[in-house]
Scaffold this active site. Structure first.
Site, PDB file in Angstrom:
ATOM      1  N   ASP A  36       5.214 -56.269  -3.689  1.00 23.04           N
ATOM      2  CA  ASP A  36       5.678 -57.366  -2.847  1.00 23.04           C
ATOM      3  C   ASP A  36       4.660 -58.493  -2.768  1.00 23.04           C
ATOM      4  O   ASP A  36       5.037 -59.663  -2.726  1.00 23.04           O
ATOM      5  CB  ASP A  36       5.998 -56.850  -1.436  1.00 23.04           C
TER       6      ASP A  36
ATOM      7  N   HIS B 207      17.754 -45.233 -13.320  1.00 23.63           N
ATOM      8  CA  HIS B 207      17.501 -43.789 -13.353  1.00 23.63           C
ATOM      9  C   HIS B 207      17.138 -43.335 -14.750  1.00 23.63           C
ATOM     10  O   HIS B 207      16.261 -42.495 -14.947  1.00 23.63           O
ATOM     11  CB  HIS B 207      18.752 -43.029 -12.903  1.00 23.63           C
TER      12      HIS B 207
ATOM     13  N   GLU C 264       1.091 -56.869   2.038  1.00 21.55           N
ATOM     14  CA  GLU C 264       1.989 -57.199   0.925  1.00 21.55           C
ATOM     15  C   GLU C 264       2.630 -58.569   1.091  1.00 21.55           C
ATOM     16  O   GLU C 264       3.578 -58.899   0.389  1.00 21.55           O
ATOM     17  CB  GLU C 264       3.042 -56.103   0.735  1.00 21.55           C
TER      18      GLU C 264
ATOM     19  N   CYS D   3      -1.226 -49.302  -3.226  1.00 21.66           N
ATOM     20  CA  CYS D   3      -0.130 -48.379  -3.525  1.00 21.66           C
ATOM     21  C   CYS D   3       1.015 -49.042  -4.297  1.00 21.66           C
ATOM     22  O   CYS D   3       2.063 -48.438  -4.481  1.00 21.66           O
ATOM     23  CB  CYS D   3       0.397 -47.730  -2.246  1.00 21.66           C
TER      24      CYS D   3
HETATM   25  C1  PEP Z   1       4.720 -52.653  -2.704  1.00 20.07           C
HETATM   26  O1  PEP Z   1       5.388 -53.598  -2.290  1.00 20.07           O
HETATM   27  O2  PEP Z   1       3.786 -52.787  -3.521  1.00 20.07           O
HETATM   28  C2  PEP Z   1       5.024 -51.284  -2.267  1.00 20.07           C
HETATM   29  C3  PEP Z   1       4.284 -50.258  -2.627  1.00 20.07           C
HETATM   30  O3  PEP Z   1       6.145 -51.107  -1.499  1.00 20.07           O
HETATM   31  P1  PEP Z   1       7.631 -51.040  -2.095  1.00 20.07           P
HETATM   32  O4  PEP Z   1       7.519 -51.012  -3.592  1.00 20.07           O
HETATM   33  O5  PEP Z   1       8.227 -49.818  -1.526  1.00 20.07           O
HETATM   34  O6  PEP Z   1       8.220 -52.318  -1.574  1.00 20.07           O
HETATM   35 MG    MG Z   2       6.606 -53.299  -0.550  1.00 18.41          MG
END
Ligand code: PEP
Ligand code: MG
Length: 585
Positions: free
Chosen positions: A464, A197, A440, A511
């Site tokens: 991931d 945080h 991912e 993302c």
């Molecule tokens: C990712 O794995 O890149 C992703 C955006 O999902 P999270 O970070 O929520 O696993």
């Molecule tokens: Mg992910």
């Protein structure tokens, strides 16, 4: 001559100032007996320290400027909630009653118990919560001991002196907020992780911060001149005038750059050769929507729904989920909301699902879509909530961590069933609600053409995808050094997913954290990526990088990057890609 220390740069920027050593967690706690007739008074003393800590936090919360992202008030709220928890509000009182001991000792015992419980946990997220608990307890302890909190000392404005660089064992988000109101230029902590945080807050507040700089207290002295580089994690001690002047120049340059970025809010994200790029935001808490809109962004490219399921013993009802999605749609006023179905199972767990507790290797176990398909009590209410909310605005539904098309087919079957059921009851929904998948896992990336043919959109989750491709636990510090977005395997997988999307005319966004790191913007554009989704605070930097990109210059270099299997060659070409940005910028 300068001496150098190193840590992890968690909030970029250059800080130049004087060392200010904060001695946290060094309170000397005495134990003494309380006669029975004074026990109530001792309990009263504890309760009033508790109340004092509460008032401090409430006051702190009211001082948060409106433009500061909602994460900040969330941190303070979390600390306020901890004060309400029985472990802090009642257990020490029980200790006083049972043992006839002083309030400080009763609280210390409770702290030792809680710290031990948290230290035995392997989950990194929960370990971070341990630090929060420790800091909340320190706040009460300081009041009990009627000591000036070290942080409070810093509240005395000292306009005359040089900006301070705080060196602490560890800092809470609340401490950082207080420090931010003072003459604080930078922060160094011996412990702490980039996803804590405190690190998130330091980034939001743009305080150059280095964490994990072990033994800083041993090497640094109060008042010593320091330079902190929050990007590289480098700390320079006792630099000469020339070095200081160099860093002052860098600092000025960075400030001017930041100021210029705020002008980009209403500007469209287009490359120099007029290719329009879609910028979207990753959102977890509704407060982040304001931050994204302030940055001129309308669409949510990744709505992480896990937060609705965390920190509770029950599951959110279909109605609660529906209301939540509907409220988000109202806030974004006609823009697109991409809802990712529940991704629980590694660092995010819910007590309602017991088997997750016993997974030997949760990242490879019953996680995300696997969990949803196994527990229809999780999946079906979420699908229904999403479908019902889709009657109120533009929703897309996205499935996390898929490895095979079979999983998508099963999801589609469940969706069809829920659609039939809603129709029979006359409930409105978007008949053609777009369905997409997060790419991912290497399996999904290598088979991306199949997903691209059959789905409405894809989104690459590089956090991931890198973890699974490089066989690195993304939460394990010890293998963090192997995390390399420029690894040829990762680059080729990203590229092949983008190509699959192009071949089948299926939109592909990215993302993962990579999308919000402007060092990689040009590389991703050169690979053909046209949709980026990222944390709201990163939007201006990435937009700037897009505006400075000429695809005609970038694409040939990126082609060479994809073609070479050699790391050194990739790095050389990558530098060339970004160099041409600054040459022309
Ligand atoms: C990712 O794995 O890149 C992703 C955006 O999902 P999270 O970070 O929520 O696993
Ligand atoms: Mg992910």
């Amino acid at each position: 001559m300068s001496i150098m220390l190193h840590g992890i740069g968690v909030a970029r920027g250059i800080a130049i100032g004087k060392a200010y050593l904060m001695e946290h967690g060094q309170l000397d706690i005495a134990e003494y007996n309380i006669p029975e007739y004074l026990v109530d008074a001792e309990i009263e003393r504890y309760s009033s320290a508790l109340e004092g800590a509460r008032s401090q936090l409430v006051e702190l919360r009211s001082e948060v400027p409106a433009e500061i992202p909602g994460e900040v008030t969330d941190f303070i709220d979390a600390h306020l909630l901890m004060l309400e928890d029985n472990a802090i509000s009642r257990a020490p009182i029980k200790n006083i009653r049972r043992q006839y001991c002083n309030a400080e000792w009763a609280l210390k015992q409770q702290r030792d118990t809680l710290v031990q419980v948290f230290e035995e946990m392997e989950d990194p997220y929960l370990r971070t919560r341990k630090d929060d608990i420790d800091h909340v307890i320190n706040r009460i302890m300081s009041l009990l001991l009627q000591q000036e909190n070290d942080t409070q000392e810093l509240l005395e404005p000292d306009e005359e002196s040089a900006p301070r660089i705080i060196i602490a064992d560890n800092l809470t988000a609340a401490d950082i907020l207080q420090l931010n109101q003072q003459n604080v230029a930078g922060i160094i902590t011996e412990h702490g992780a980039p996803n804590s945080h405190s690190a998130i807050l330091a980034r939001s507040l743009h305080i150059p911060t280095v964490m994990g700089a072990g033994n800083s207290h041993r090497y640094l002295q109060d008042g010593e001149p320091l330079i902190v580089n929050g990007s590289s994690g480098m700390i320079l001690i006792d630099s000469d005038e020339k070095v200081i002047a160099h860093y002052e120049q860098l600092q000025q340059g960075a400030l001017a750059h930041q100021a210029s970025l705020s002008k980009l809010r209403s500007q469209a994200a287009v490359t120099r050769d007029n290719v329009k790029i879609s910028l979207q935001a990753n959102v977890e808490l509704s407060d982040e929507i304001k931050a994204m809109q302030q940055a001129g962004c309308q669409d949510i490219g990744l709505y992480r729904t896990e937060f609705l399921f965390l920190n509770r013993d029950d599951l959110p009802s279909e109605e609660e989920q529906y209301e939540n999605y509907k409220a988000v749609l109202e806030q974004i006023d006609g823009a697109t909301l991409t809802i990712r179905t529940l991704d629980i199972g590694t660092d995010k767990r819910i007590p309602a699902i017991a088997e997750m507790e016993s997974a030997e290797n949760p990242a490879l176990g019953v996680r995300a879509v696997r969990l949803a398909l196994k527990h229809l009590d999780l999946l079906l209410p979420q699908i229904r909530a999403i479908l019902r909310a889709s009657a109120h605005g533009k929703i897309r539904m996205m499935i996390p961590m898929v490895t095979s098309m079979q999983e998508i087919v099963q999801i589609q079957n469940h969706m069809d069933q829920e659609k039939r059921d809603l129709s029979s009851k006359g409930v409105a929904f978007d008949e053609s609600l777009p369905l997409g998948a997060m790419i991912e896992t290497p399996a999904a990336a290598l088979a991306a053409d199949g997903f691209a043919q059959r789905l409405d959109f894809l989104s690459i989750g590089t956090n991931d995808l890198s973890q699974y491709t490089l066989a690195i636990d993304r939460t394990d510090d010890q293998v963090n050094y192997l995390f390399d977005p420029l690894h040829p395997a990762v680059l080729r997988l990203i590229h092949s997913v983008i190509q699959a999307g192009q071949q089948h005319n299926t939109p592909v966004s990215l993302c993962g954290e990579l999308a919000g790191d402007d060092r990689y913007t040009r590389l991703l554009l050169g690979m053909g990526l046209r949709e980026f989704s990222m944390g709201p605070s990163m939007l201006p930097e990435v937009k700037q990088a897009i505006l400075n990109t000429s695809l005609d210059l970038t694409e040939p270099l990126v082609k060479q990057i994809i073609a070479t299997p050699f790391h050194d060659e990739i790095h050389r070409l990558f530098e060339q890609v970004n160099r041409s940005r600054s040459d022309r910028g």
